[in-house]
Write a protein that holds these residues in place. Structure first.
Motif, PDB file in Angstrom:
ATOM      1  N   ASP A   1      35.653  33.369  39.626  1.00 61.72           N
ATOM      2  CA  ASP A   1      34.361  34.004  39.377  1.00 61.72           C
ATOM      3  C   ASP A   1      34.569  35.481  39.019  1.00 61.72           C
ATOM      4  N   PRO A   2      34.047  35.953  37.886  1.00 61.11           N
ATOM      5  CA  PRO A   2      34.321  37.335  37.468  1.00 61.11           C
ATOM      6  C   PRO A   2      33.766  38.388  38.419  1.00 61.11           C
ATOM      7  N   HIS A   3      32.607  38.122  39.020  1.00 62.50           N
ATOM      8  CA  HIS A   3      32.015  39.101  39.939  1.00 62.50           C
ATOM      9  C   HIS A   3      32.821  39.202  41.230  1.00 62.50           C
ATOM     10  N   VAL A   4      33.205  38.053  41.767  1.00 60.79           N
ATOM     11  CA  VAL A   4      34.027  38.054  42.975  1.00 60.79           C
ATOM     12  C   VAL A   4      35.393  38.658  42.668  1.00 60.79           C
ATOM     13  N   ALA A   5      35.938  38.330  41.488  1.00 63.36           N
ATOM     14  CA  ALA A   5      37.243  38.863  41.105  1.00 63.36           C
ATOM     15  C   ALA A   5      37.219  40.386  41.054  1.00 63.36           C
ATOM     16  N   GLY A   6      36.124  40.949  40.536  1.00 62.31           N
ATOM     17  CA  GLY A   6      36.002  42.405  40.491  1.00 62.31           C
ATOM     18  C   GLY A   6      35.995  43.014  41.883  1.00 62.31           C
ATOM     19  N   ALA A   7      35.270  42.367  42.807  1.00 59.22           N
ATOM     20  CA  ALA A   7      35.237  42.860  44.189  1.00 59.22           C
ATOM     21  C   ALA A   7      36.614  42.762  44.836  1.00 59.22           C
ATOM     22  N   LEU A   8      37.327  41.696  44.557  1.00 61.91           N
ATOM     23  CA  LEU A   8      38.659  41.529  45.138  1.00 61.91           C
ATOM     24  C   LEU A   8      39.645  42.542  44.559  1.00 61.91           C
ATOM     25  N   ARG A   9      39.533  42.826  43.257  1.00 62.98           N
ATOM     26  CA  ARG A   9      40.415  43.847  42.670  1.00 62.98           C
ATOM     27  C   ARG A   9      40.160  45.200  43.314  1.00 62.98           C
ATOM     28  N   TRP A  10      38.899  45.492  43.572  1.00 61.70           N
ATOM     29  CA  TRP A  10      38.554  46.752  44.237  1.00 61.70           C
ATOM     30  C   TRP A  10      39.162  46.782  45.639  1.00 61.70           C
ATOM     31  N   ALA A  11      39.072  45.670  46.362  1.00 52.92           N
ATOM     32  CA  ALA A  11      39.617  45.611  47.716  1.00 52.92           C
ATOM     33  C   ALA A  11      41.139  45.763  47.713  1.00 52.92           C
ATOM     34  N   VAL A  12      41.794  45.118  46.745  1.00 52.87           N
ATOM     35  CA  VAL A  12      43.253  45.227  46.647  1.00 52.87           C
ATOM     36  C   VAL A  12      43.657  46.657  46.298  1.00 52.87           C
ATOM     37  N   ALA A  13      42.920  47.287  45.383  1.00 49.80           N
ATOM     38  CA  ALA A  13      43.231  48.677  45.012  1.00 49.80           C
ATOM     39  C   ALA A  13      43.020  49.605  46.194  1.00 49.80           C
ATOM     40  N   ARG A  14      42.001  49.332  47.000  1.00 51.78           N
ATOM     41  CA  ARG A  14      41.727  50.155  48.178  1.00 51.78           C
ATOM     42  C   ARG A  14      42.891  50.105  49.173  1.00 51.78           C
TER      43      ARG A  14
END
Length: 333
Positions: free
Chosen positions: A156-169
């Motif tokens: 899911d692109p929206h969930v993927a964006g949130a996960l990328r943010w979490a990984v970057a954090r």
């Protein structure tokens, strides 16, 4: 042969042999003069068959059906065993992964364990909204490996964006797993891995992206080059020029090339690479126009000379583009 002798020969306990008899799997018909069970050679062979089938994972009921059914087909049984074994391995693998994630989180007590389990379950939910909320929640003691694993598998692109943010954090902690993701056999996983990397502003992430310029996957190379251009890494120039030629995010690639032209030497080197793509009779007109447009963002004498030559090019759209760019340059203070 008495039951004790059979037990020793077959490696089966006397109690189990009696259980087989109670289920009708073995029916010793002989009796000694003293009334003890006596097993024939055929009975012993049947016991060996029972143990062999049990070793494949069959229940005793299925073993009886397999041995007594004259129409029994081994292929059907083996196919079913393979399917069930694969399902069991998948379940055990998921359990092992969950236990490893809990262990990596270093829980201090059962409250930490339960919180970690709750997050892992949320990240594995079938509902996208729940997975997204889990990604945006405070990380706490949860291992970043769980977030990276979720990010690499999230469609899911929206969930993927949130996960990328979490990984970057989480910073550089997830880089080893992301590096593994770049070498995954599935293209979608490689794409998710490089997209996570480009959002991590860390020197180690930049180093991985620099290595990705030689990746076998052209999509990985291009994604890495766009970010490296913005980060001022000159090794990205060849890939960016190729993106302009191939019309693959060519506008973004041209912007990245302009960002790399930070001094006269860099600008001239980039201009030379773009001009090299213009030469040759086989270069199509649309390619030459894109390269000319990319030259517009490159400062310096080398680019200006190339544009002046292109202003009188036989390809009219190329000549008009170069003329317009030169006119804008003349207006610059």
């Amino acid at each position: 042969m008495l039951i004790g002798d059979v037990a020793r020969r077959c490696g089966v306990s006397v109690r189990m042999l009696r259980h087989y008899e109670s289920l009708g799997l073995v029916r010793p018909g002989g009796r000694t003069g003293a009334g003890y069970r006596e097993y024939s050679g055929e009975d012993v062979r049947r016991i060996f068959h029972i143990e062999s089938l049990r070793s494949l994972g069959l229940s005793l009921r299925a073993v009886g059906q397999a041995l007594d059914d004259p129409d029994f087909t081994p292929t059907t049984l083996v196919d079913d065993l393979i399917r069930r074994t694969r399902a069991r391995i998948a379940d055990e693998t998921r359990l092992l992964t969950r236990l490893e994630r809990i262990d990596a989180a270093g829980p201090g007590d059962w409250t930490d364990v339960l919180q970690t389990v709750a997050l892992l379950r949320a990240l594995g939910s079938s509902h996208a909204a729940q997975r997204q909320r889990a990604a945006l929640a405070p990380v706490g003691a949860v291992a970043v490996e769980a977030l990276v694993e979720a990010a690499l598998g999230e469609p899911d692109p929206h969930v993927a964006g949130a996960l990328r943010w979490a990984v970057a954090r989480a910073g550089a902690a997830g880089l080893p797993l992301l590096a593994q993701g770049l070498d995954a056999p599935v293209a979608a996983v490689r794409d998710r891995a490089v997209r996570c990397l480009v959002e991590i502003p860390h020197d180690a992430a930049t180093a991985l992206l620099r290595d990705a310029l030689d990746h076998r996957d052209v999509a990985v190379r291009r994604c890495a080059a766009l970010t490296l251009g913005a980060r001022g890494v000159p090794e990205a120039v060849p890939t960016l020029v190729d993106m302009v030629v191939q019309e693959a995010n060519d506008v973004e690639a041209a912007d990245a090339l302009a960002a790399l032209a930070v001094d006269a030497e860099s600008a001239d080197r980039i201009a030379a690479a773009l001009v090299a793509g213009l030469t040759g009779d086989a270069v199509a007109s649309p390619v030459r126009r894109r390269l000319t447009q990319a030259l517009a963002g490159i400062p310096g004498e080398r680019a200006s000379r190339a544009l002046a030559e292109l202003a009188v090019d036989a390809d009219r759209p190329v000549a008009l583009t170069a003329t317009y760019v030169l006119m804008l340059r003349d207006r610059e203070p």
